[in-house]
Scaffold this active site. Structure first.
Site, mmCIF file in Angstrom:
data_model
loop_
_atom_site.group_PDB
_atom_site.id
_atom_site.type_symbol
_atom_site.label_atom_id
_atom_site.label_comp_id
_atom_site.label_asym_id
_atom_site.label_seq_id
_atom_site.Cartn_x
_atom_site.Cartn_y
_atom_site.Cartn_z
ATOM 1 N N LYS A 13 0.833 -1.209 0.000
ATOM 2 C CA LYS A 13 0.000 0.000 0.000
ATOM 3 C C LYS A 13 0.867 1.259 0.000
ATOM 4 O O LYS A 13 0.678 2.155 -0.816
ATOM 5 C CB LYS A 13 -0.923 0.040 1.236
ATOM 6 C CG LYS A 13 -1.875 -1.131 1.340
ATOM 7 C CD LYS A 13 -2.743 -1.050 2.594
ATOM 8 C CE LYS A 13 -2.009 -1.120 3.908
ATOM 9 N NZ LYS A 13 -1.312 -2.400 4.156
ATOM 10 N N ARG A 88 -9.606 0.822 8.630
ATOM 11 C CA ARG A 88 -9.187 -0.546 8.915
ATOM 12 C C ARG A 88 -10.243 -1.309 9.707
ATOM 13 O O ARG A 88 -10.037 -2.484 10.021
ATOM 14 C CB ARG A 88 -7.902 -0.509 9.744
ATOM 15 C CG ARG A 88 -6.634 -0.763 8.943
ATOM 16 C CD ARG A 88 -5.468 -0.560 9.901
ATOM 17 N NE ARG A 88 -4.308 -1.319 9.585
ATOM 18 C CZ ARG A 88 -3.236 -0.794 8.970
ATOM 19 N NH1 ARG A 88 -3.224 0.439 8.549
ATOM 20 N NH2 ARG A 88 -2.175 -1.546 8.773
ATOM 21 N N ARG A 122 11.482 -5.611 5.209
ATOM 22 C CA ARG A 122 11.151 -4.196 4.985
ATOM 23 C C ARG A 122 12.138 -3.283 5.710
ATOM 24 O O ARG A 122 12.515 -3.525 6.853
ATOM 25 C CB ARG A 122 9.731 -3.900 5.468
ATOM 26 C CG ARG A 122 9.393 -2.403 5.399
ATOM 27 C CD ARG A 122 7.927 -2.133 5.293
ATOM 28 N NE ARG A 122 7.177 -2.520 6.477
ATOM 29 C CZ ARG A 122 5.846 -2.425 6.566
ATOM 30 N NH1 ARG A 122 5.137 -1.976 5.541
ATOM 31 N NH2 ARG A 122 5.226 -2.812 7.664
ATOM 32 N N ARG A 152 11.251 -1.428 11.200
ATOM 33 C CA ARG A 152 10.157 -1.096 12.115
ATOM 34 C C ARG A 152 10.054 -2.156 13.200
ATOM 35 O O ARG A 152 10.154 -3.345 12.919
ATOM 36 C CB ARG A 152 8.847 -1.011 11.326
ATOM 37 C CG ARG A 152 8.582 0.365 10.788
ATOM 38 C CD ARG A 152 7.462 0.387 9.801
ATOM 39 N NE ARG A 152 6.220 -0.232 10.266
ATOM 40 C CZ ARG A 152 5.095 -0.239 9.562
ATOM 41 N NH1 ARG A 152 5.058 0.350 8.379
ATOM 42 N NH2 ARG A 152 4.016 -0.817 10.031
ATOM 43 N N ARG A 163 -0.549 -9.136 13.440
ATOM 44 C CA ARG A 163 -1.160 -8.208 12.481
ATOM 45 C C ARG A 163 -1.957 -8.953 11.413
ATOM 46 O O ARG A 163 -2.971 -8.452 10.940
ATOM 47 C CB ARG A 163 -0.077 -7.332 11.839
ATOM 48 C CG ARG A 163 0.376 -6.223 12.793
ATOM 49 C CD ARG A 163 1.749 -5.740 12.491
ATOM 50 N NE ARG A 163 1.822 -4.980 11.258
ATOM 51 C CZ ARG A 163 2.942 -4.781 10.575
ATOM 52 N NH1 ARG A 163 4.072 -5.308 10.992
ATOM 53 N NH2 ARG A 163 2.922 -4.056 9.493
HETATM 54 P P1 ADP Z 1 2.207 -1.865 3.232
HETATM 55 O O1 ADP Z 1 2.209 -0.372 3.221
HETATM 56 O O2 ADP Z 1 1.011 -2.459 2.547
HETATM 57 O O3 ADP Z 1 2.404 -2.432 4.602
HETATM 58 P P2 ADP Z 1 4.827 -1.644 1.941
HETATM 59 O O4 ADP Z 1 4.565 -0.758 0.789
HETATM 60 O O5 ADP Z 1 5.497 -1.079 3.135
HETATM 61 O O6 ADP Z 1 3.444 -2.366 2.376
HETATM 62 O O7 ADP Z 1 5.646 -2.898 1.398
HETATM 63 C C1 ADP Z 1 6.097 -3.937 2.283
HETATM 64 C C2 ADP Z 1 7.441 -4.471 1.820
HETATM 65 O O8 ADP Z 1 7.291 -5.159 0.574
HETATM 66 C C3 ADP Z 1 8.508 -3.394 1.565
HETATM 67 O O9 ADP Z 1 9.749 -3.914 1.956
HETATM 68 C C4 ADP Z 1 8.444 -3.167 0.055
HETATM 69 O O10 ADP Z 1 9.708 -2.740 -0.464
HETATM 70 C C5 ADP Z 1 8.081 -4.552 -0.451
HETATM 71 N N1 ADP Z 1 7.235 -4.542 -1.668
HETATM 72 C C6 ADP Z 1 6.177 -3.734 -1.935
HETATM 73 N N2 ADP Z 1 5.623 -4.013 -3.130
HETATM 74 C C7 ADP Z 1 6.357 -5.037 -3.660
HETATM 75 C C8 ADP Z 1 6.273 -5.786 -4.892
HETATM 76 N N3 ADP Z 1 5.325 -5.535 -5.817
HETATM 77 N N4 ADP Z 1 7.177 -6.761 -5.089
HETATM 78 C C9 ADP Z 1 8.124 -7.036 -4.148
HETATM 79 N N5 ADP Z 1 8.248 -6.377 -2.977
HETATM 80 C C10 ADP Z 1 7.377 -5.389 -2.721
HETATM 81 P P1 ADP Z 2 1.089 -1.898 7.602
HETATM 82 O O1 ADP Z 2 0.293 -1.462 6.452
HETATM 83 O O2 ADP Z 2 2.440 -2.369 7.219
HETATM 84 O O3 ADP Z 2 0.358 -2.871 8.458
HETATM 85 P P2 ADP Z 2 0.833 0.734 8.877
HETATM 86 O O4 ADP Z 2 2.009 1.611 8.850
HETATM 87 O O5 ADP Z 2 -0.318 1.066 8.003
HETATM 88 O O6 ADP Z 2 1.383 -0.718 8.611
HETATM 89 O O7 ADP Z 2 0.279 0.619 10.349
HETATM 90 C C1 ADP Z 2 1.122 0.308 11.437
HETATM 91 C C2 ADP Z 2 0.297 0.141 12.701
HETATM 92 O O8 ADP Z 2 -0.334 1.393 13.027
HETATM 93 C C3 ADP Z 2 -0.849 -0.860 12.617
HETATM 94 O O9 ADP Z 2 -0.434 -2.194 12.862
HETATM 95 C C4 ADP Z 2 -1.780 -0.333 13.709
HETATM 96 O O10 ADP Z 2 -1.297 -0.656 14.999
HETATM 97 C C5 ADP Z 2 -1.645 1.179 13.544
HETATM 98 N N1 ADP Z 2 -2.621 1.708 12.578
HETATM 99 C C6 ADP Z 2 -2.367 2.249 11.356
HETATM 100 N N2 ADP Z 2 -3.494 2.626 10.745
HETATM 101 C C7 ADP Z 2 -4.502 2.310 11.606
HETATM 102 C C8 ADP Z 2 -5.927 2.422 11.560
HETATM 103 N N3 ADP Z 2 -6.550 2.945 10.481
HETATM 104 N N4 ADP Z 2 -6.627 1.992 12.628
HETATM 105 C C9 ADP Z 2 -6.046 1.470 13.709
HETATM 106 N N5 ADP Z 2 -4.714 1.315 13.821
HETATM 107 C C10 ADP Z 2 -3.950 1.725 12.782
#
Ligand code: ADP
Ligand code: ADP
Ligand code: ZN
Length: 209
Positions: A13, A88, A122, A152, A163
């Protein structure tokens, strides 16, 4: 244009949001980023949120809704925005619906085995906020700004496992919620990053929105 990026943790995302906003010219609103910033600054919200985030639980809706309301009131959100990681829960989705009408919800689909691999590798840049993967930056240096990359705390194995459970229980119901409203665009998040970006942009263009 008002968009939501939905998907499990690690779906891509944030990665896709960073690219798509460049083309659409709207701000990226990441609740995860807003919460991490609050933690870093030691605000009351940050202090309250820390325990939830580090264990992989969701932060309570009231806290997140206040944070989002404050952010959406900023002038740069007047012509639209991309919500990354919000809503979420169904309660958050209903609260959002009372204040804004979305144009589309992009659902990035990735199976659990891929997620675990992505999250364990990541890396994030504390200086510029860029997110990458250890495979893409093995020297531990941000490819965008050259500063050191960090990991992280909630990307450790136990928080990731939690998660995924939290996602399935609390966030996955939103897929059906937005599908019923005719807003859902599902894309295959397992493709190479550029391919995912192109698919998202093409699907949005098809909508003509
Ligand atoms: P989210 O915001 O949904 O948690 P991230 O954008 O932080 O996900 O991506 C999670 C991890 O996966 C990061 O290390 C990112 O570089 C990697 N990643 C994201 N998209 C791809 C893809 N299409 N192919 C391979 N790795 C990816
Ligand atoms: P990812 O997409 O990799 O799970 P985020 O950076 O979006 O990570 O979120 C990290 C953490 O922040 C989540 O696991 C949760 O604890 C909190 N968080 C983020 N967005 C929300 C939301 N919309 N509602 C509740 N908690 C949230
Ligand atoms: Zn950087």
């Amino acid at each position: 244009m008002k968009l939501i990026f939905l998907g499990p943790p690690g779906a891509g995302k944030g990665t896709q949001a960073e690219r798509v906003i460049e083309r659409l010219g709207v701000p990226q609103i990441s609740t995860g980023e807003l919460l991490r910033r609050a933690m870093k600054e030691g605000t009351e919200t940050g202090v309250k949120a820390r325990g939830y985030i580090e264990s992989g639980a969701l932060v309570p809706d009231e806290i997140v809704l206040d944070l989002v309301a404050e952010r959406l009131a900023q002038p740069d959100c007047q012509n639209g925005y991309l919500l990354d990681g919000f809503p979420r829960t169904l309660n958050q989705a209903e609260a959002l619906e009372r204040v804004a009408q979305m144009d589309a919800v992009v659902n990035i689909q990735v199976p659990d085995e891929v997620i675990v691999k992505r999250l364990s590798g990541r890396r994030v840049c504390a200086a510029c906020g860029h997110t990458t993967h250890v495979d893409l930056a093995p020297d531990g240096v941000c490819p965008k700004c050259g500063k050191p990359l960090t990991q992280r705390k909630d990307d450790d194995a136990s928080a990731v496992a939690n998660r995924l459970v939290v996602y399935a229980k609390q966030t996955q119901p939103l897929i059906e919620y937005y599908e019923k409203k005719g807003l859902l665009l599902s894309v295959d998040g397992c493709q190479e990053m550029n391919a995912v970006t192109e698919e998202i942009l093409a699907r949005l263009q098809e909508l003509g929105r």
